[in-house]
Design an enzyme around this catalytic site. Structure first.
Site: not given
Ligand code: DGY
Length: 321
Positions: A239, A268, A286
């Protein structure tokens, strides 16, 4: 009568097909729904369940507005930093995520970023797309070797362990920092550091796999980047909140970091464009779980959670118990 479902974002066709078969649901087209739209749709359709993705923030105020007839909110993601789990729990609203099914693909992407950051994937690709036309000298355009290096992993959960498995195939020494030490069978030879800062000077490659929370916010900052050895490669598929991006940019510009591979950003989708100006960064939007197989499995897992709760059973992947 089929149960009623609201879905906050477009999802893969196979998952949509299952929704159409099993639920009464207006299929989302085009734009992602915002919080107000989701609340309005839940009320208007008297929905039994909400299927959301990480684009939708379920903060305490939004959770308070979810109508009582909604029995579960299932996120189509493993990460759940967009959900105020304590508020959901206080209200008795089951919330679920989709662990396990995206582990291997996310680890694949982490390795793709490690390799591309170390071997200048973005720059080579750009040269080829411009037509190449100039031979490079033996001392030009060199990357750094991945094989045999020391890989530091922050967060040795499912995805961190899957990255470690891949690293062993690259002859890497694996070291890790985690809130608790893993048992030997899961550690599989990786060396544990209880102290993150003590691990950093050993990390020729550092890959982040920790959850985003108060303890990990900005854990990579000017001070911690400086603790990495000069020439390290930095990768984040976890993250963006774990990283002070200005400090990262400084470390990349100064050459303290050889390169970085980033799939996640503080903001994002409108990420910091300064990152895109740097040649030694390999960027993806992402997409850790973005394979046909994994996205389908995630959607089905979210629907399995919804069906379980609507059938009066416990959720499969509860975020609170
Ligand atoms: C997750 O599944 O956490 C991915 O990063 C998509 O948000």
């Amino acid at each position: 009568m089929k149960p009623r479902l609201i879905v906050s974002r477009q999802i893969p066709a196979e998952v949509t097909a299952r929704i159409v078969a099993e639920f009464d649901c207006p299929i989302p087209e085009g734009r992602d729904m915002d919080q107000d739209t989701v609340i309005r749709m839940l009320a208007e359709t008297r929905a039994d369940a909400l299927l959301l993705t990480s684009h939708l923030k379920l903060d305490a105020a939004t959770i308070a507005r979810i109508p009582d007839h909604v029995k579960i909110a299932a996120t189509f993601s493993v990460g759940f930093d967009h959900i105020d789990v304590a508020a959901a729990r206080a209200r008795g609203l089951p919330v679920t995520n989709t662990p396990d099914v995206l582990t291997e693909c996310t680890a694949d992407l982490a390795f793709m970023l490690i390799l591309n950051a170390a071997r200048r994937g973005h720059e080579y690709e750009a040269i080829m797309r411009k037509g190449w036309r100039r031979g490079y000298g033996m001392g030009e355009m060199m990357g750094v070797r991945v094989w045999g290096k020391t890989l530091g992993i922050l967060g040795m959960g499912r995805i961190g362990q899957a990255v470690a498995r891949r690293a062993r195939g690259f002859g890497m020494r694996v070291i890790y920092c985690n809130s608790r030490r893993l048992p030997p069978e899961l550690e599989a030879g990786a060396e544990y550091f209880a102290d993150f800062r003590a691990m950093l000077p050993h990390c020729e490659v550092l890959s982040l796999h920790a959850a985003s929370n108060a303890a990990t916010a900005d854990i990579m900052n000017a001070e911690t980047f400086a603790l990495l050895p000069k020439g390290a490669v930095f990768v984040n598929v976890a993250r963006g909140g774990l990283v002070d991006e200005s400090a990262l940019i400084d470390a990349l510009k100064s050459g303290h970091l050889f390169g970085a591979g980033l799939d996640v950003f503080r903001r994002e989708p409108d990420y910091d464009l300064r990152l895109g100006e740097l040649e030694n960064v390999f960027l993806t939007p992402h997409m850790g779980s973005a394979t046909v197989e994994t996205r389908q499995a995630m959607g089905f897992r979210a629907l399995d959670n919804i069906q379980a709760v609507l059938a009066g059973k416990p959720p499969i992947d509860p975020l609170w118990t």
